[in-house]
Design a protein around this motif. Structure first.
Motif, PDB file in Angstrom:
ATOM      1  N   ALA A   1      -5.311   5.772  -0.095  1.00  0.00           N
ATOM      2  CA  ALA A   1      -4.039   5.717  -0.818  1.00  0.00           C
ATOM      3  C   ALA A   1      -4.038   6.667  -2.008  1.00  0.00           C
ATOM      4  CB  ALA A   1      -3.768   4.287  -1.284  1.00  0.00           C
TER       5      ALA A   1
ATOM      6  N   TRP B   1       1.413  13.220  -1.074  1.00  0.00           N
ATOM      7  CA  TRP B   1       2.400  12.843  -0.055  1.00  0.00           C
ATOM      8  C   TRP B   1       3.431  13.933   0.210  1.00  0.00           C
ATOM      9  CZ3 TRP B   1       3.281   7.751   2.226  1.00  0.00           C
ATOM     10  CH2 TRP B   1       4.443   7.680   2.997  1.00  0.00           C
TER      11      TRP B   1
ATOM     12  N   GLY C   1      -1.646   9.576  -1.410  1.00  0.00           N
ATOM     13  CA  GLY C   1      -0.493   9.315  -2.255  1.00  0.00           C
ATOM     14  C   GLY C   1      -0.195  10.454  -3.209  1.00  0.00           C
TER      15      GLY C   1
ATOM     16  N   MET D   1       1.106   4.230  -2.827  1.00  0.00           N
ATOM     17  CA  MET D   1       1.096   5.659  -2.545  1.00  0.00           C
ATOM     18  C   MET D   1       2.346   6.327  -3.103  1.00  0.00           C
ATOM     19  SD  MET D   1      -0.658   6.158   1.213  1.00  0.00           S
ATOM     20  CE  MET D   1       0.296   4.972   2.149  1.00  0.00           C
TER      21      MET D   1
ATOM     22  N   ILE E   1       0.843  -1.202   0.000  1.00  0.00           N
ATOM     23  CA  ILE E   1       0.000   0.000   0.000  1.00  0.00           C
ATOM     24  C   ILE E   1       0.879   1.253   0.000  1.00  0.00           C
ATOM     25  CG2 ILE E   1      -1.719   1.314   1.314  1.00  0.00           C
ATOM     26  CD1 ILE E   1      -2.751  -1.403   2.373  1.00  0.00           C
ATOM     27  N   LEU E   2       1.943   1.237   0.803  1.00  0.00           N
ATOM     28  CA  LEU E   2       2.875   2.369   0.802  1.00  0.00           C
ATOM     29  C   LEU E   2       3.517   2.539  -0.577  1.00  0.00           C
ATOM     30  CD1 LEU E   2       4.917   2.390   4.149  1.00  0.00           C
ATOM     31  CD2 LEU E   2       3.328   4.127   3.294  1.00  0.00           C
TER      32      LEU E   2
END
Length: 432
Positions: free
Chosen positions: A339, A346, A343, A286, A282-283
């Motif tokens: 996300a 960010w 994202g 993003m 998931i990171l």
């Protein structure tokens, strides 16, 4: 270096400037920096299991890392002016590779604080956003926003490339092979920077990107004492209200990105039954979205009012964070929606912040002043990393920490509208 100079002179006639090669090499340096700094987020739970360390003790080491990462910014910019950009970057990367490799032998939590907190924090502080601001200031007269957007996006790309793979290696083989892989990758980047990163355009007989080919070459500035450079720029900056507004907004930026989500998101996913590989994926998603969002933000910062851009970036980030605790309870659209919005946002705040810093403080002081503003970013990150770990230990969840982070972003959205307010709010910035 002579080979690079000859190549650059031949290519300049074909409308390609070596400034973009400098951006590419700096992108690679900042990418490995971001990947290194993201590594502890996937090591947190394995370190707890292997050594019995508490979440708070690990968060303390990461908090030290984040604080020193930021505090090194202005001194790194001053060191680049005093000792040279190449020499500073090569020394920092070499020290970084050594510290990461030595962490394979950690046995006590204080050793993590020394290696990942002090040494990695200081080393990465010289090879991150301050490096990007210095390269843009030295190499570009035009398209500075776009160049900074590309360099800032390296953070997202580092996560995109490394995190899922590293999380998978940790799940199958433990955390020790990961630190050796990261150390080896840093060593490769040292060689690339040594071969392809010149000091400045004048060293290759080139003008800045955006200047005429026959523009006079800028001579190197007289070298001064490192502390005098860093604190001299700070002394001039603190007398202006805009510095404190930029410092506060970037404090919130760091608290809501590197400090909170970057450090604790994978562990937070574990609280909701998601394994580290899924959290890292998931990171990474993003990160892919931020690669688009931050590059686009750089393009926009050359064309539109940067205060208005920051208002939207901080506002949308705050709403996304407030939504996050509810996202885990929604079966399909919960985390993908978070996300997507988080994202894209960010670190889209960096190009407008750099642009405003250049507008307020001028090209001479801007890289060093931005280093001090980055210090605020990382102090915010250190604050959030430690506070979130303490709140998680005390309350058993990250919900309160998430709400605090979201609220700070909404406050920053209002604050940024006062930065460098010299004319109508919606007046555009004409691209140079």
């Amino acid at each position: 270096m002579q080979i690079i100079a000859m190549w650059a002179r031949t290519r300049i006639d074909k409308r390609f400037h070596y400034a973009w090669v400098a951006v590419a090499v700096s992108f690679l340096v900042m990418l490995i920096t971001a990947a290194t700094r993201a590594t502890p987020s996937i090591m947190m739970v394995p370190l707890e299991q292997d050594f019995g360390w508490t979440r708070s003790s690990i968060s303390l080491a990461l908090s030290i890392n984040l604080a020193l990462f930021g505090l090194m910014g202005p001194f790194a910019a001053a060191a680049m002016e005093r000792f040279g950009l190449r020499r500073t970057v090569l020394c920092a990367l070499s020290l970084l590779a050594t510290a990461v490799a030595l962490s394979n032998f950690m046995q006590q939590s204080w050793q993590m604080s020394v290696l990942w907190g002090v040494i990695v924090g200081c080393s990465t502080g010289a090879t991150a956003m301050t490096l990007g601001a210095t390269v843009v200031s030295r190499w570009f007269k035009a398209r500075r926003g776009l160049a900074m957007g590309i360099l800032t996006a390296s953070t997202a790309t580092g996560q995109l490339i490394f995190l899922p793979t590293m999380a998978s290696i940790v799940a199958q083989h433990g955390w020790r092979p990961v630190v050796l892989i990261v150390a080896a990758a840093i060593a490769v980047v040292v060689l690339v920077a040594f071969l392809f990163l010149p000091e400045r355009p004048a060293d290759l007989g080139l003008p800045l990107y955006g200047e005429p080919d026959d523009a006079p070459l800028a001579p190197p500035e007289a070298r001064k004492n490192l502390l005098a450079i860093a604190f001299g720029a700070l002394g001039r900056a603190v007398k202006q209200r805009d510095f404190w507004l930029l410092f506060f907004s970037f404090f919130v930026c760091g608290a809501s990105t590197n400090g909170y989500i970057g450090t604790h998101f994978i562990a937070m996913c574990g609280d909701y039954g998601l394994d580290p590989v899924k959290g890292a994926s998931i990171l990474a998603a993003m990160g892919a979205l931020d690669l688009v969002g931050t590059t686009l933000s750089g393009w926009l910062s050359d064309r539109f009012n940067n205060r208005v851009l920051l208002f939207w970036y901080y506002g949308l980030r705050g709403l996304a964070l407030i939504y996050l605790p509810y996202a885990f309870g929604l079966s399909y659209f919960g985390l993908p929606v978070f996300a997507l919005f988080y994202g894209l946002d960010w670190i889209a705040t960096v190009p407008p912040t750099v642009r405003l810093t250049n507008d307020v403080f001028g090209s001479r002081d801007a890289p060093i002043v931005f280093g001090w503003i980055v210090a605020g970013h990382q102090l915010g990150a250190a604050f959030a990393a430690l506070l979130a770990g303490v709140l998680r230990n005390s309350l058993g969840s990250y919900t309160v920490a998430t709400m605090i982070s979201g609220g700070l972003c909404l406050a920053a959205a209002v604050t940024v509208l006062r930065i460098h307010r010299r004319g109508p709010l919606a007046s555009p910035v004409v691209a140079s």
